[in-house]
Design a protein around this motif. Structure first.
Motif, PDB file in Angstrom:
ATOM      1  N   HIS A 118       0.810  -1.223   0.000  1.00 32.02           N
ATOM      2  CA  HIS A 118       0.000   0.000   0.000  1.00 32.02           C
ATOM      3  C   HIS A 118       0.845   1.275   0.000  1.00 32.02           C
ATOM      4  O   HIS A 118       0.323   2.364   0.251  1.00 32.02           O
ATOM      5  CB  HIS A 118      -0.986  -0.018   1.172  1.00 32.02           C
ATOM      6  CG  HIS A 118      -2.053  -1.051   0.989  1.00 32.02           C
ATOM      7  ND1 HIS A 118      -1.912  -2.351   1.431  1.00 32.02           N
ATOM      8  CD2 HIS A 118      -3.239  -0.995   0.340  1.00 32.02           C
ATOM      9  CE1 HIS A 118      -2.989  -3.040   1.096  1.00 32.02           C
ATOM     10  NE2 HIS A 118      -3.800  -2.251   0.430  1.00 32.02           N
ATOM     11  N   ARG A 197     -11.752   3.888  14.153  1.00 31.79           N
ATOM     12  CA  ARG A 197     -12.442   4.023  12.865  1.00 31.79           C
ATOM     13  C   ARG A 197     -13.803   3.366  13.003  1.00 31.79           C
ATOM     14  O   ARG A 197     -13.918   2.244  13.497  1.00 31.79           O
ATOM     15  CB  ARG A 197     -11.615   3.384  11.749  1.00 31.79           C
ATOM     16  CG  ARG A 197     -12.166   3.638  10.355  1.00 31.79           C
ATOM     17  CD  ARG A 197     -11.127   3.246   9.296  1.00 31.79           C
ATOM     18  NE  ARG A 197     -11.619   3.494   7.951  1.00 31.79           N
ATOM     19  CZ  ARG A 197     -12.388   2.665   7.258  1.00 31.79           C
ATOM     20  NH1 ARG A 197     -12.754   1.513   7.793  1.00 31.79           N
ATOM     21  NH2 ARG A 197     -12.807   2.977   6.052  1.00 31.79           N
ATOM     22  N   GLY A 201     -16.649   4.543   8.263  1.00 35.03           N
ATOM     23  CA  GLY A 201     -15.358   5.023   7.746  1.00 35.03           C
ATOM     24  C   GLY A 201     -14.868   6.304   8.401  1.00 35.03           C
ATOM     25  O   GLY A 201     -13.795   6.811   8.068  1.00 35.03           O
ATOM     26  N   SER A 202     -15.636   6.860   9.349  1.00 35.33           N
ATOM     27  CA  SER A 202     -15.169   8.061  10.053  1.00 35.33           C
ATOM     28  C   SER A 202     -13.989   7.686  10.956  1.00 35.33           C
ATOM     29  O   SER A 202     -13.930   6.564  11.471  1.00 35.33           O
ATOM     30  CB  SER A 202     -16.296   8.660  10.890  1.00 35.33           C
ATOM     31  OG  SER A 202     -16.744   7.690  11.822  1.00 35.33           O
ATOM     32  N   VAL A 203     -13.045   8.628  11.095  1.00 34.80           N
ATOM     33  CA  VAL A 203     -11.846   8.336  11.890  1.00 34.80           C
ATOM     34  C   VAL A 203     -11.610   9.427  12.922  1.00 34.80           C
ATOM     35  O   VAL A 203     -11.761  10.619  12.628  1.00 34.80           O
ATOM     36  CB  VAL A 203     -10.593   8.238  10.977  1.00 34.80           C
ATOM     37  CG1 VAL A 203      -9.330   8.057  11.807  1.00 34.80           C
ATOM     38  CG2 VAL A 203     -10.724   7.080   9.995  1.00 34.80           C
ATOM     39  N   GLU A 244      -4.173   6.887   9.455  1.00 32.41           N
ATOM     40  CA  GLU A 244      -5.548   6.940   8.927  1.00 32.41           C
ATOM     41  C   GLU A 244      -5.646   6.218   7.591  1.00 32.41           C
ATOM     42  O   GLU A 244      -6.594   5.485   7.328  1.00 32.41           O
ATOM     43  CB  GLU A 244      -6.007   8.394   8.759  1.00 32.41           C
ATOM     44  CG  GLU A 244      -6.309   9.021  10.091  1.00 32.41           C
ATOM     45  CD  GLU A 244      -6.963  10.403   9.986  1.00 32.41           C
ATOM     46  OE1 GLU A 244      -7.589  10.705   8.949  1.00 32.41           O
ATOM     47  OE2 GLU A 244      -6.835  11.163  10.960  1.00 32.41           O
ATOM     48  N   LYS A 245      -4.615   6.418   6.766  1.00 35.01           N
ATOM     49  CA  LYS A 245      -4.609   5.754   5.460  1.00 35.01           C
ATOM     50  C   LYS A 245      -4.555   4.228   5.662  1.00 35.01           C
ATOM     51  O   LYS A 245      -5.294   3.469   5.037  1.00 35.01           O
ATOM     52  CB  LYS A 245      -3.407   6.248   4.639  1.00 35.01           C
ATOM     53  CG  LYS A 245      -3.348   5.631   3.265  1.00 35.01           C
ATOM     54  CD  LYS A 245      -2.264   6.231   2.389  1.00 35.01           C
ATOM     55  CE  LYS A 245      -2.138   5.395   1.113  1.00 35.01           C
ATOM     56  NZ  LYS A 245      -0.846   5.499   0.457  1.00 35.01           N
ATOM     57  N   GLY A 248      -7.777   2.764   6.723  1.00 32.49           N
ATOM     58  CA  GLY A 248      -8.688   2.697   5.578  1.00 32.49           C
ATOM     59  C   GLY A 248      -8.357   1.506   4.690  1.00 32.49           C
ATOM     60  O   GLY A 248      -9.244   0.757   4.272  1.00 32.49           O
ATOM     61  N   CYS A 249      -7.054   1.305   4.414  1.00 33.72           N
ATOM     62  CA  CYS A 249      -6.636   0.174   3.557  1.00 33.72           C
ATOM     63  C   CYS A 249      -7.020  -1.158   4.192  1.00 33.72           C
ATOM     64  O   CYS A 249      -7.309  -2.128   3.491  1.00 33.72           O
ATOM     65  CB  CYS A 249      -5.121   0.185   3.336  1.00 33.72           C
ATOM     66  SG  CYS A 249      -4.530   1.580   2.373  1.00 33.72           S
ATOM     67  N   GLY A 251      -9.616  -1.604   5.967  1.00 33.70           N
ATOM     68  CA  GLY A 251     -11.074  -1.640   6.172  1.00 33.70           C
ATOM     69  C   GLY A 251     -11.379  -1.810   7.652  1.00 33.70           C
ATOM     70  O   GLY A 251     -12.312  -2.485   8.054  1.00 33.70           O
ATOM     71  N   TYR A 252     -10.567  -1.149   8.461  1.00 33.15           N
ATOM     72  CA  TYR A 252     -10.555  -1.405   9.901  1.00 33.15           C
ATOM     73  C   TYR A 252     -11.769  -0.792  10.601  1.00 33.15           C
ATOM     74  O   TYR A 252     -12.145   0.340  10.317  1.00 33.15           O
ATOM     75  CB  TYR A 252      -9.271  -0.804  10.493  1.00 33.15           C
ATOM     76  CG  TYR A 252      -8.970  -1.340  11.857  1.00 33.15           C
ATOM     77  CD1 TYR A 252      -8.291  -2.530  12.005  1.00 33.15           C
ATOM     78  CD2 TYR A 252      -9.414  -0.672  12.990  1.00 33.15           C
ATOM     79  CE1 TYR A 252      -8.046  -3.049  13.263  1.00 33.15           C
ATOM     80  CE2 TYR A 252      -9.170  -1.179  14.245  1.00 33.15           C
ATOM     81  CZ  TYR A 252      -8.487  -2.372  14.374  1.00 33.15           C
ATOM     82  OH  TYR A 252      -8.245  -2.884  15.612  1.00 33.15           O
TER      83      TYR A 252
END
Ligand code: ADP
Ligand code: MG
Length: 388
Positions: A118, A197, A201-203, A244-245, A248-249, A251-252
């Protein structure tokens, strides 16, 4: 992902009954939930305060079936639970974080490969499955650190290896298990980002902590990080972005800890923990929402809380070593510690102190970061610990 809203007083399940599970139970109780804990240890810190303790192995089919039928959702506090158990549960009940996310974090090779795939910053490494792999490892990985790919924590299953011969000896001593060889990086300092998260998808990331280790075990976390050096604020912002990225990768969903090295000014991810993290313990006393309450909120599809710190904080781990003076068991002087303004003491209810075992921690909070730091060091002196 569709949000699954679970209101209290539902029953939540947690795999693992250590101190992280104990704080999960407390946070869930605060919000009116009940908690069932699965842990094979009859004296596990979370099991002692849970509404129900299923005392069985993590892959026990009967216990997993009970958990699935009795709980509205299940989480974990421990990255070494078999990912298969999470996958089995997920067929019947919402499970966060997912088996897929946990399986990346529980294998150091999968973890580093994920970072590389990633485009996330990481140090040089090689997978070691045989003596031939060690012989073929690039020279720039020495001096290095050989780590068992699975089941290591708190510096266990790791050896510093200055050269190839030392690496071969260490690999044999580990029982020829699958390992990762990492270059030993020169560390300016270490920081971590703990974030939550949500299912939408909000962090929310908590302020980064600067972490100091002793013997491979976290010793002290300092917040805010600007105390370490002038550039650390920018570095901490970058670390938040990377974390954060990464979340997201993956799908946490849930609370995630990401450890970073700062090496010659460069930020690299060291490892991730698919659960609340020791360096996030300060959030209990210094933030509006703790990392554990975020885990509950994310699991139940509730909005994440405010992650800002309202205080400066210094967290110090209390290891079992403190319960011994020249081999004789003793109780540390808690009264002297509790007399320090702003000091919040946490003990996990573990019956047997052992060297290196995490028995508790304290966090000093206050408005003035310098004063907070001094008070945390004063408490260390009382306990007979050197300055950090
Ligand atoms: P654990 O799962 O035990 O926390 P880590 O990989 O985080 O394992 O290693 C523990 C500590 O050892 C790190 O926080 C760091 O201080 C040191 N360390 C680990 N890997 C390296 C490395 N490649 N270079 C330099 N120091 C390292
Ligand atoms: Mg670590």
């Amino acid at each position: 992902m569709k949000k699954c809203l679970i209101p209290a007083p539902a029953v939540l399940g947690v795999l693992g009954g250590g101190q992280l599970g104990r704080y999960f139970v407390m946070a869930a109780h605060e919000l009116g939930y009940q908690v069932w804990v699965l842990d094979p240890d009859p004296g596990s810190p979370a099991g002692l305060i849970a509404d129900r303790h299923l005392c069985a192995e993590y892959d026990d089919g009967t216990a997993l079936a009970e958990l699935a039928s009795g709980c509205a959702a299940v989480t974990t506090e421990f990255e070494n639970v078999p990912a298969d158990s999470l996958a089995v549960l997920a067929e019947r009940v919402p499970v966060h974080p997912s088996a897929a996310a946990v399986s990346v974090c529980q294998d150091r090779i999968a973890e580093k490969t994920f970072l590389a795939t990633h485009g996330l910053p990481h140090g040089p490494f090689a997978e070691i499955d045989s003596i031939e792999d060690l012989r073929a490892a690039p020279a720039h990985l020495f001096p290095g650190i050989l780590k068992a790919a699975r089941l290591g924590y708190d510096g266990k299953g790791q050896a510093v290896v200055d050269d190839r011969a030392a690496a071969e000896a260490a690999w044999l001593a580990f029982g020829s298990v699958r390992c990762i060889l990492e270059a030993k990086l020169p560390l300016d300092y270490e920081i971590s980002v703990v974030l939550a998260r949500g299912q939408d998808g909000s962090v929310k990331a908590f302020p980064s902590a600067e972490n100091r280790h002793y013997n491979g075990i976290l010793d002290v976390s300092v917040v805010p990080v600007w105390q370490v050096d002038q550039n650390s604020v920018g570095v901490a912002d970058d670390a938040c972005e990377v974390a954060e990225k990464l979340a997201g990768c993956l799908g946490y969903v849930g609370t995630l800890g990401v450890e970073f090295f700062v090496s010659r000014g460069q930020l690299v991810v060291n490892e991730m923990a698919p659960r609340p993290h020791n360096s996030g313990h300060y959030t209990i006393d210094a933030c509006a929402t703790s990392q554990f309450q975020q885990q509950v909120r994310a699991l139940c599809g509730m909005p994440l809380g405010d992650s800002r710190a309202h205080s400066a904080a210094v967290m110090v781990n209390l290891l079992g070593d403190l319960w011994f003076d020249k081999g004789i068991e003793r109780e540390p002087d808690w009264a002297a510690l509790l007399a320090i303004p702003g000091l919040c003491l946490h003990l996990y209810g573990k019956q047997t102190p052992r060297a290196g075992r995490k028995m508790g921690h304290y966090t000093v909070v206050g408005d003035d970061a310098q004063q907070v730091y001094e008070r945390a060091m004063q408490a260390r002196q009382i306990l007979g610990l050197p300055d950090a």
